[in-house]
Design a protein around this motif. Structure first.
Motif, short mmCIF file in Angstrom:
data_model
loop_
_atom_site.label_atom_id
_atom_site.label_comp_id
_atom_site.label_asym_id
_atom_site.label_seq_id
_atom_site.Cartn_x
_atom_site.Cartn_y
_atom_site.Cartn_z
N GLU A 33 0.84 -1.20 0.00
CA GLU A 33 0.00 0.00 0.00
C GLU A 33 0.88 1.26 0.00
O GLU A 33 0.60 2.22 -0.73
N GLN A 34 1.94 1.24 0.78
CA GLN A 34 2.86 2.37 0.82
C GLN A 34 3.57 2.56 -0.51
O GLN A 34 3.81 3.70 -0.94
N TYR A 35 3.88 1.46 -1.19
CA TYR A 35 4.62 1.54 -2.45
C TYR A 35 3.74 1.94 -3.64
O TYR A 35 4.25 2.21 -4.72
N GLY A 36 2.43 1.92 -3.46
CA GLY A 36 1.54 2.36 -4.52
C GLY A 36 0.93 1.28 -5.38
O GLY A 36 0.35 1.57 -6.44
N TYR A 37 1.00 0.01 -4.95
CA TYR A 37 0.34 -1.06 -5.71
C TYR A 37 -1.18 -0.89 -5.62
O TYR A 37 -1.72 -0.46 -4.60
N ARG A 38 -1.88 -1.25 -6.70
CA ARG A 38 -3.33 -1.03 -6.74
C ARG A 38 -4.11 -2.09 -5.98
O ARG A 38 -5.05 -1.77 -5.26
N ARG A 39 -3.74 -3.36 -6.14
CA ARG A 39 -4.48 -4.46 -5.52
C ARG A 39 -3.53 -5.42 -4.82
O ARG A 39 -2.37 -5.55 -5.20
N TYR A 40 -4.07 -6.10 -3.84
CA TYR A 40 -3.34 -7.17 -3.16
C TYR A 40 -4.24 -8.39 -3.14
O TYR A 40 -5.21 -8.46 -2.38
N TRP A 41 -3.95 -9.32 -4.04
CA TRP A 41 -4.76 -10.54 -4.15
C TRP A 41 -4.03 -11.70 -3.50
O TRP A 41 -2.79 -11.78 -3.53
N VAL A 42 -4.82 -12.63 -2.95
CA VAL A 42 -4.25 -13.85 -2.38
C VAL A 42 -4.82 -15.06 -3.12
O VAL A 42 -5.95 -15.04 -3.59
N ALA A 43 -4.01 -16.09 -3.22
CA ALA A 43 -4.38 -17.29 -3.96
C ALA A 43 -5.13 -18.27 -3.07
O ALA A 43 -5.24 -18.08 -1.85
N ALA A 65 -7.97 -5.45 7.26
CA ALA A 65 -7.91 -4.83 8.59
C ALA A 65 -6.59 -4.11 8.83
O ALA A 65 -6.54 -3.13 9.59
N ALA A 66 -5.52 -4.59 8.19
CA ALA A 66 -4.19 -4.02 8.41
C ALA A 66 -3.87 -2.86 7.46
O ALA A 66 -2.85 -2.19 7.63
N THR A 67 -4.71 -2.66 6.44
CA THR A 67 -4.47 -1.63 5.43
C THR A 67 -5.67 -0.69 5.39
O THR A 67 -6.67 -0.90 6.07
N SER A 68 -5.58 0.36 4.56
CA SER A 68 -6.67 1.33 4.53
C SER A 68 -7.14 1.70 3.13
O SER A 68 -8.28 2.14 2.96
N ARG A 69 -6.29 1.55 2.11
CA ARG A 69 -6.66 2.02 0.77
C ARG A 69 -6.57 0.94 -0.30
O ARG A 69 -7.38 0.91 -1.22
N ILE A 70 -5.56 0.12 -0.25
CA ILE A 70 -5.30 -0.84 -1.32
C ILE A 70 -6.50 -1.80 -1.46
O ILE A 70 -7.11 -2.20 -0.46
N ARG A 71 -6.85 -2.15 -2.71
CA ARG A 71 -7.91 -3.13 -2.91
C ARG A 71 -7.39 -4.50 -2.51
O ARG A 71 -6.22 -4.82 -2.72
N VAL A 72 -8.25 -5.33 -1.94
CA VAL A 72 -7.87 -6.67 -1.49
C VAL A 72 -8.79 -7.67 -2.16
O VAL A 72 -9.98 -7.40 -2.38
N GLY A 73 -8.24 -8.82 -2.51
CA GLY A 73 -9.09 -9.78 -3.22
C GLY A 73 -8.45 -11.13 -3.38
O GLY A 73 -7.40 -11.43 -2.82
N SER A 74 -9.11 -11.96 -4.19
CA SER A 74 -8.70 -13.35 -4.38
C SER A 74 -8.22 -13.58 -5.80
O SER A 74 -8.79 -13.04 -6.75
N GLY A 75 -7.21 -14.39 -5.92
CA GLY A 75 -6.70 -14.72 -7.24
C GLY A 75 -6.28 -16.19 -7.33
O GLY A 75 -5.11 -16.46 -7.43
N ALA A 76 -7.21 -17.15 -7.27
CA ALA A 76 -8.65 -16.93 -7.32
C ALA A 76 -9.33 -17.92 -6.41
O ALA A 76 -8.78 -18.98 -6.10
N VAL A 77 -10.57 -17.61 -5.99
CA VAL A 77 -11.41 -18.61 -5.33
C VAL A 77 -11.72 -19.72 -6.32
O VAL A 77 -12.07 -19.47 -7.47
N GLN A 78 -11.56 -20.96 -5.88
CA GLN A 78 -11.79 -22.11 -6.75
C GLN A 78 -13.25 -22.53 -6.63
O GLN A 78 -13.65 -23.23 -5.70
N LEU A 79 -14.06 -22.11 -7.59
CA LEU A 79 -15.51 -22.32 -7.51
C LEU A 79 -15.89 -23.77 -7.75
O LEU A 79 -17.04 -24.15 -7.55
N GLY A 80 -14.92 -24.59 -8.17
CA GLY A 80 -15.22 -25.99 -8.40
C GLY A 80 -15.57 -26.76 -7.15
O GLY A 80 -16.18 -27.82 -7.21
N HIS A 81 -15.18 -26.25 -5.95
CA HIS A 81 -15.53 -26.96 -4.73
C HIS A 81 -16.06 -26.02 -3.65
O HIS A 81 -15.82 -26.21 -2.46
N GLN A 82 -16.81 -24.98 -4.09
CA GLN A 82 -17.55 -24.13 -3.18
C GLN A 82 -18.86 -23.74 -3.86
O GLN A 82 -18.94 -23.73 -5.09
#
Length: 366
Positions: A33-43, A65-82
């Motif tokens: 977030e400090q470095y200016g990245y747009r999104r932070y996705w987790v696998a 909860a630990a950040t304030s501006r950066i977009r957070v998301g999934s890359g990717a949720v595996q819809l095959g078993h949810q």
């Protein structure tokens, strides 16, 4: 300028723990977030001793909860078993607390693995080619991976006994209906959530077509399947229809990257990558990420090298100037609107430094 974003697997280093890996991920998100990245996705990965990102919605909530501006998301949720409902409720919960910052990236990898386990067709033979400076290697033969005896057992563990996964397109339509409140049953939380829906794909198959036909943004995986990235992007754009979400196609393209002060130092930090990929492609699941010394001690066979060569050849390693030049080539050839960078090193400080150097070089800062 084309934005940079991050894909994080919460890698567990050799000698480390899952707790350490997750704390590292949260620390990296704060710095991103400090470095200016747009999104932070987790696998989302399962059955891997070297990856702690098994529950994306949980980790996304911690990152938000630990950040304030950066977009957070999934890359990717595996819809095959949810189910679509469980996914929308999980991400709707995070959005309720951190509205307007959540990306729901969805993939059909769970379905794809089941299809491969049943059929495992080898890819057509082809040679490596260079397209306007971008290496497109031959496709990886996944029939080797799906012969692993554990695969069917693992697929079974991810679903309830007797469960049948619906068609991917129908699942996406159901996700959209839950989010926009047109489903006959309410998703609470979830209904009306300001969640940005993404489709991730590694080929020109169903994922790319569904994203295009529904006017959703699409993420193409050069870092996972470099041989088919151009087909994936082309299929998405050909299928695209304007929607309330997008008037024009929007594409993120991913890349494996390691940046250091010099090309030689970056290559040293990246040297365990081949051993790590080998563990995945042999069907054993990702091992804890080795040290350069552990990687150097490994006795490579010709078969082992062939197993990972496409991933080694398409990893972008080097000084900031070297990597920026290669990323610009990737952006130009694919027409990417945004780039998604994933970096794994044994030491957390080296990973953080890699992202810092890249952000500064990308923006032309010293």
């Amino acid at each position: 300028m084309t934005a940079l974003s991050i894909l994080d697997l919460a890698p567990i280093p050799s000698g480390g723990t899952a707790g350490q890996a997750l704390r590292n991920s949260i620390d990296l998100a704060v710095k991103a977030e400090q470095y200016g990245y747009r999104r932070y996705w987790v696998a989302e990965h399962h059955f891997a001793r070297g990856v702690a990102s098994a529950a994306p919605a949980v980790l996304i909530g911690l990152v938000a909860a630990a950040t304030s501006r950066i977009r957070v998301g999934s890359g990717a949720v595996q819809l095959g078993h949810q189910t679509p409902l469980s996914v929308v409720e999980s991400f709707g919960l995070v959005d309720a607390l951190y509205p307007g910052r959540v990306d729901l990236g969805i993939g059909r990898s769970g379905q794809r693995r089941a299809e491969l386990a049943a059929e495992a067709p080898p890819p057509p033979r082809s040679e490596a080619r260079v397209v306007d400076g971008l290496l497109i290697p031959p496709p990886f033969d996944y029939s080797v991976l799906v012969k692993h005896p554990q695969l069917r057992h693992q697929i079974a563990l991810l679903q309830q006994p007797g469960a049948q996964t619906p068609d991917f397109a129908d699942q996406i339509d159901e996700v959209v209906a839950f989010l926009d409140g047109t489903h006959q049953a309410p998703a609470v939380p979830g209904e009306g959530a300001r969640v940005e829906l993404w489709i991730l794909g590694s080929s020109g198959g169903q994922s790319a077509r569904v994203a295009g036909e529904r006017g959703l943004p699409f993420a193409a995986n050069y870092h996972v399947a470099p041989s088919s990235v151009l087909e994936a992007v082309e299929a998405y754009r050909e299928a695209f229809k304007p929607s309330a979400t997008l008037a024009e196609p929007y594409v993120i393209v991913s890349a494996d990257v390691v940046v250091a002060g010099t090309d030689d130092h970056a290559r040293e930090l990246a040297s365990p990558y081949g051993l790590w990929v080998r563990s995945i492609r042999r069907g054993d699941g990702a091992i804890p990420f080795p040290t350069p010394e552990e990687a150097a001690a490994f006795d490579w066979s010709e078969e082992d090298r062939a197993l990972v060569q496409d991933r080694l050849d398409t990893q972008f390693t080097g000084s900031p100037e070297t990597v920026v030049e290669r990323l610009r080539t990737l952006r130009r050839v694919t027409g990417a609107d945004e780039l998604l960078v994933t970096t794994i090193t044994h030491d957390h400080a080296d990973r953080v430094r890699s992202y810092e150097l890249l952000a500064k070089a990308w923006e032309g800062r010293k």
